[in-house]
Design an enzyme around this catalytic site. Structure first.
Site, short mmCIF file in Angstrom:
data_model
loop_
_atom_site.label_atom_id
_atom_site.label_comp_id
_atom_site.label_asym_id
_atom_site.label_seq_id
_atom_site.Cartn_x
_atom_site.Cartn_y
_atom_site.Cartn_z
CE LYS A 126 -3.75 -2.14 2.13
NZ LYS A 126 -4.45 -2.68 3.51
CD GLN A 144 -3.29 -4.07 6.56
OE1 GLN A 144 -3.30 -3.27 5.91
NE2 GLN A 144 -3.85 -5.21 6.20
CG ASP A 150 -9.23 0.58 5.23
OD1 ASP A 150 -8.94 0.02 4.10
OD2 ASP A 150 -8.49 0.38 6.16
N1 GUN Z 1 -6.97 -6.23 6.44
C1 GUN Z 1 -7.25 -6.96 5.31
N2 GUN Z 1 -7.88 -6.43 4.48
C2 GUN Z 1 -7.81 -5.13 4.85
C3 GUN Z 1 -8.26 -3.79 4.34
O1 GUN Z 1 -8.52 -3.68 3.29
N3 GUN Z 1 -7.91 -2.56 5.05
C4 GUN Z 1 -7.41 -2.78 6.47
N4 GUN Z 1 -7.12 -1.73 7.01
N5 GUN Z 1 -6.94 -3.92 6.79
C5 GUN Z 1 -7.20 -5.03 6.10
#
Ligand code: GUN
Length: 285
Positions: A53, A97, A120
């Site tokens: 990311k 995350q 998100d």
């Molecule tokens: N854990 C698994 N997928 C995601 C996501 O799209 N965003 C976040 N913040 N955590 C995750």
């Protein structure tokens, strides 16, 4: 044989377009979009996702602010960091995350993020806006699924769509997005009777269960569109989706592989949300 939906290529095109937008935003309004990425602990999968990311953001000219906290971080400490990021004008998006260590309530942390920075799309405000059709951030993975359909020229209107999986992150929001796009939507889960029969009725199949190759080839109606959201690690270390790709390809008109389908789209849509947030913050009112 089915057409293969190349999520990697589609995501690259989106990121390239965003790079141009970021250049304009920076030159014309002096705004550099910023994403704060918070990782608590050292979950290896989370570390990989966070790295991808941050890299995607930096490639398009977004500043990424990394916060790596120890696994024994308290809920209060994390909530204080989120509040600090809410107040920081250089930060347009906040990504914490998941999963978080067990001493921290994920729901409390998600609710602490300002909806204006919820790139998100997990905040209940964002979910509510998605449900009622108001403005707000859409969660990245289901939005990536919808983008794959759009780019492939698949209009859900008047079609039957079956979503396998009912998670807050994928199943429920993608069902709402398909409904908003005028599909007739069925959400299936572990207690759905005769799942193969339900899937056989679908023009569009979205598999988001997290079970390796659970969706069999003969469940797929001839000419259906199949989007595989699953990414499962097998005992030999390799990755596979929720759909038996080879068998399903014999029936589908188009199918997204996993890996290389929805995964890259999730990141592209996160970048897009962050750019949109930066634009909104600098809008001339
Ligand atoms: N854990 C698994 N997928 C995601 C996501 O799209 N965003 C976040 N913040 N955590 C995750």
């Amino acid at each position: 044989m089915a057409r293969i939906i190349d999520g990697k290529k589609i995501a690259l095109g989106i990121r390239q377009g965003l790079k141009t937008e970021v250049e304009q935003l920076t030159q014309e309004r002096g705004v550099v979009p910023g994403l704060a990425v918070v990782l608590v602990g050292a979950n290896p999968a989370s570390q990989v996702y966070v790295r991808m990311k941050k890299k995607a953001c930096e490639e398009v000219g977004i500043a990424s602010f990394s916060h790596e906290l120890p696994v024994d971080t308290t809920e209060l400490t994390l909530l204080a960091l989120v509040e600090q990021l809410n107040q920081d004008s250089k930060v347009h998006g906040i990504l914490v995350q998941l999963p978080l260590p067990k001493q921290i309530s994920e729901q409390k942390v998600i609710e602490a993020i300002s909806p204006a920075k919820d790139v998100d799309g997990f905040h209940p405000y964002s979910s509510g806006q998605l449900m009622t059709g108001g403005p707000g951030f859409w969660p990245c993975t289901p939005w990536g699924v919808m983008e794959l359909l759009r780019v492939e020229g698949v209009d859900p209107s008047g079609k039957t769509a079956v979503v396998i999986g009912r998670s807050n992150i994928v199943g429920k929001p993608v069902a709402l997005m398909l409904l908003a796009a005028h599909a007739t939507v069925t959400i299936c889960h572990s207690r759905t009777p005769d799942l193969p029969k339900v899937v056989r009725g679908a023009d569009i199949v979205i598999a988001a269960v997290g079970r390796p190759r659970m969706v069999k080839g003969d469940w797929i109606k001839e000419g259906a569109i199949v989007i595989d959201v699953g990414t499962n690690r097998l005992d030999d270390g390799s990755l596979c989706g929720d759909v038996d790709f080879d068998a399903a390809s014999k029936h589908a008109a188009a199918i997204s592989p996993s890996p290389g389908g929805v995964g890259p789209m999730t990141i592209a849509m996160l970048v897009k949300n962050t750019v949109e947030s930066a634009k909104a913050s600098s809008a001339i009112s």
